[in-house]
Design an enzyme around this catalytic site. Structure first.
Site, mmCIF file in Angstrom:
data_model
loop_
_atom_site.group_PDB
_atom_site.id
_atom_site.type_symbol
_atom_site.label_atom_id
_atom_site.label_comp_id
_atom_site.label_asym_id
_atom_site.label_seq_id
_atom_site.Cartn_x
_atom_site.Cartn_y
_atom_site.Cartn_z
ATOM 1 N N GLN A 261 3.093 9.949 1.454
ATOM 2 C CA GLN A 261 4.412 9.306 1.393
ATOM 3 C C GLN A 261 5.215 9.713 0.166
ATOM 4 O O GLN A 261 6.419 9.471 0.109
ATOM 5 C CB GLN A 261 4.250 7.778 1.436
ATOM 6 C CG GLN A 261 3.709 7.283 2.775
ATOM 7 C CD GLN A 261 3.464 5.787 2.761
ATOM 8 O OE1 GLN A 261 2.443 5.323 2.288
ATOM 9 N NE2 GLN A 261 4.419 5.015 3.266
ATOM 10 N N HIS B 262 -2.245 7.127 7.327
ATOM 11 C CA HIS B 262 -1.314 8.076 6.687
ATOM 12 C C HIS B 262 -2.037 9.360 6.284
ATOM 13 O O HIS B 262 -1.512 10.462 6.460
ATOM 14 C CB HIS B 262 -0.678 7.465 5.436
ATOM 15 C CG HIS B 262 0.581 6.697 5.698
ATOM 16 N ND1 HIS B 262 1.673 7.239 6.336
ATOM 17 C CD2 HIS B 262 0.936 5.414 5.392
ATOM 18 C CE1 HIS B 262 2.636 6.329 6.412
ATOM 19 N NE2 HIS B 262 2.221 5.212 5.855
ATOM 20 N N CYS C 89 6.537 0.081 7.403
ATOM 21 C CA CYS C 89 6.093 1.247 6.641
ATOM 22 C C CYS C 89 7.195 1.639 5.664
ATOM 23 O O CYS C 89 8.360 1.713 6.045
ATOM 24 C CB CYS C 89 5.795 2.403 7.597
ATOM 25 S SG CYS C 89 5.279 3.916 6.751
ATOM 26 N N LEU C 90 6.802 1.904 4.417
ATOM 27 C CA LEU C 90 7.803 2.291 3.414
ATOM 28 C C LEU C 90 8.484 3.608 3.789
ATOM 29 O O LEU C 90 9.579 3.885 3.310
ATOM 30 C CB LEU C 90 7.143 2.413 2.036
ATOM 31 C CG LEU C 90 6.666 1.082 1.430
ATOM 32 C CD1 LEU C 90 5.806 1.326 0.207
ATOM 33 C CD2 LEU C 90 7.850 0.190 1.086
ATOM 34 N N GLY D 179 0.836 -1.186 0.000
ATOM 35 C CA GLY D 179 0.000 0.000 0.000
ATOM 36 C C GLY D 179 0.874 1.240 0.000
ATOM 37 O O GLY D 179 2.067 1.176 0.322
ATOM 38 N N HIS E 162 -3.798 1.105 7.485
ATOM 39 C CA HIS E 162 -2.496 1.778 7.545
ATOM 40 C C HIS E 162 -2.491 3.004 6.630
ATOM 41 O O HIS E 162 -2.005 4.073 7.015
ATOM 42 C CB HIS E 162 -1.410 0.761 7.142
ATOM 43 C CG HIS E 162 -0.011 1.264 7.195
ATOM 44 N ND1 HIS E 162 0.921 0.807 8.104
ATOM 45 C CD2 HIS E 162 0.637 2.192 6.450
ATOM 46 C CE1 HIS E 162 2.077 1.433 7.911
ATOM 47 N NE2 HIS E 162 1.943 2.278 6.909
ATOM 48 N N GLU E 163 -3.052 2.854 5.412
ATOM 49 C CA GLU E 163 -3.042 3.976 4.453
ATOM 50 C C GLU E 163 -3.964 5.107 4.907
ATOM 51 O O GLU E 163 -3.620 6.286 4.780
ATOM 52 C CB GLU E 163 -3.426 3.516 3.049
ATOM 53 C CG GLU E 163 -2.521 2.464 2.420
ATOM 54 C CD GLU E 163 -1.055 2.638 2.715
ATOM 55 O OE1 GLU E 163 -0.559 3.777 2.793
ATOM 56 O OE2 GLU E 163 -0.368 1.612 2.887
HETATM 57 ZN ZN ZN Z 1 3.246 3.486 5.846
#
Ligand code: ZN
Length: 180
Positions: free
Chosen positions: A51, A134, A88-89, A46, A130-131
Site C-alpha cells: 500500500q 494485500h 481499505c485505505l 493495519g 486483510h493485510e
Molecule cells: Zn487494505
C-alpha cells in the site's frame, strides 16, 4: 521514519505478490516504522507494504490495544467465521461486509528476524487477514459477491474519475469507520 503516500485501487503494486524478506537489515526496520507512521496518520487498523508501493512481505496491524509486526507471515490456524463491514485505505470511502475467520494464529518474524507466534480475534484477526491478503495481491473487494463488487468498483471509479495517477496523500476517514 515518515508518513508515506498511499497507493490506491488501480496501482499495479496492489496486485503483486510481495516478495519474502530474506535479509533483516535497517531497510526492514525503516519500512516497519514508515508503515506504523502512515497507518497512524490515516487512523487505520493495519497497513501492508504494497500500500506504500513496496512489494515486500511486511505489514503492521493495530487493534484492541495490540500492535503486531508481520514480516513473512503465514496463517497456521483459522477458527470461526464472522461477517463485518470492512474498508481499505487503498480504496477510500468504499465499505462492504466481508466474511473472515474469527480467530487466527500466525507464524511470523518481527523486524529483527525473531520468529514469533501472533494470535488475534475479532478486529485484530480481521486486520491480520486483510493485510496478508494485500501481501498476496488480494483486495477485500475480491472477497465479496461479483454483483456487489461491480457496483462498488463503479462507485469508486465515478468518485475518482478526476484522479491523475494512483498516489495519494493520506486521507483521514471521517467517523469511526475502520480501514486497513
Ligand atoms: Zn487494505
Amino acid at each position: 521514519m515518515s508518513v508515506r503516500q498511499l497507493h490506491l485501487l488501480g496501482s499495479p503494486v496492489l496486485r503483486q505478490r510481495a516478495h519474502e524478506v530474506a535479509r533483516y537489515d535497517d531497510g526492514v526496520k525503516a519500512l516497519v516504522a514508515d508503515l506504523y507512521d502512515t497507518m497512524r496518520a490515516a487512523k487505520g487498523v493495519g497497513l501492508a507494504a504494497n500500500q506504500i508501493g513496496v512489494a515486500r512481505r511486511v505489514a503492521v496491524a493495530a487493534a484492541d490495544d495490540k500492535e503486531v509486526v508481520l514480516v513473512n507471515p503465514v496463517i497456521v490456524e483459522m477458527d470461526g467465521q464472522e461477517v463485518a463491514e470492512e474498508g481499505c485505505l487503498s480504496i477510500p470511502e468504499i465499505f462492504a461486509d466481508v466474511g473472515r475467520a474469527e480467530h487466527v494464529v500466525v507464524e511470523t518474524t518481527d523486524a529483527e528476524g525473531k520468529r514469533v507466534r501472533v494470535e488475534g480475534s475479532g478486529l485484530l484477526a480481521r486486520a491480520i487477514q486483510h493485510e496478508i491478503d494485500h501481501l498476496d495481491g488480494i483486495l477485500f473487494l475480491d472477497r465479496i459477491g461479483p454483483i456487489k463488487r461491480r457496483r462498488l468498483v463503479a462507485d469508486y471509479k465515478k468518485a475518482h474519475k478526476d484522479d491523475t495517477g494512483y498516489l495519494k496523500d493520506i486521507i483521514v476517514p471521517e467517523g469511526a469507520a475502520k480501514a486497513y
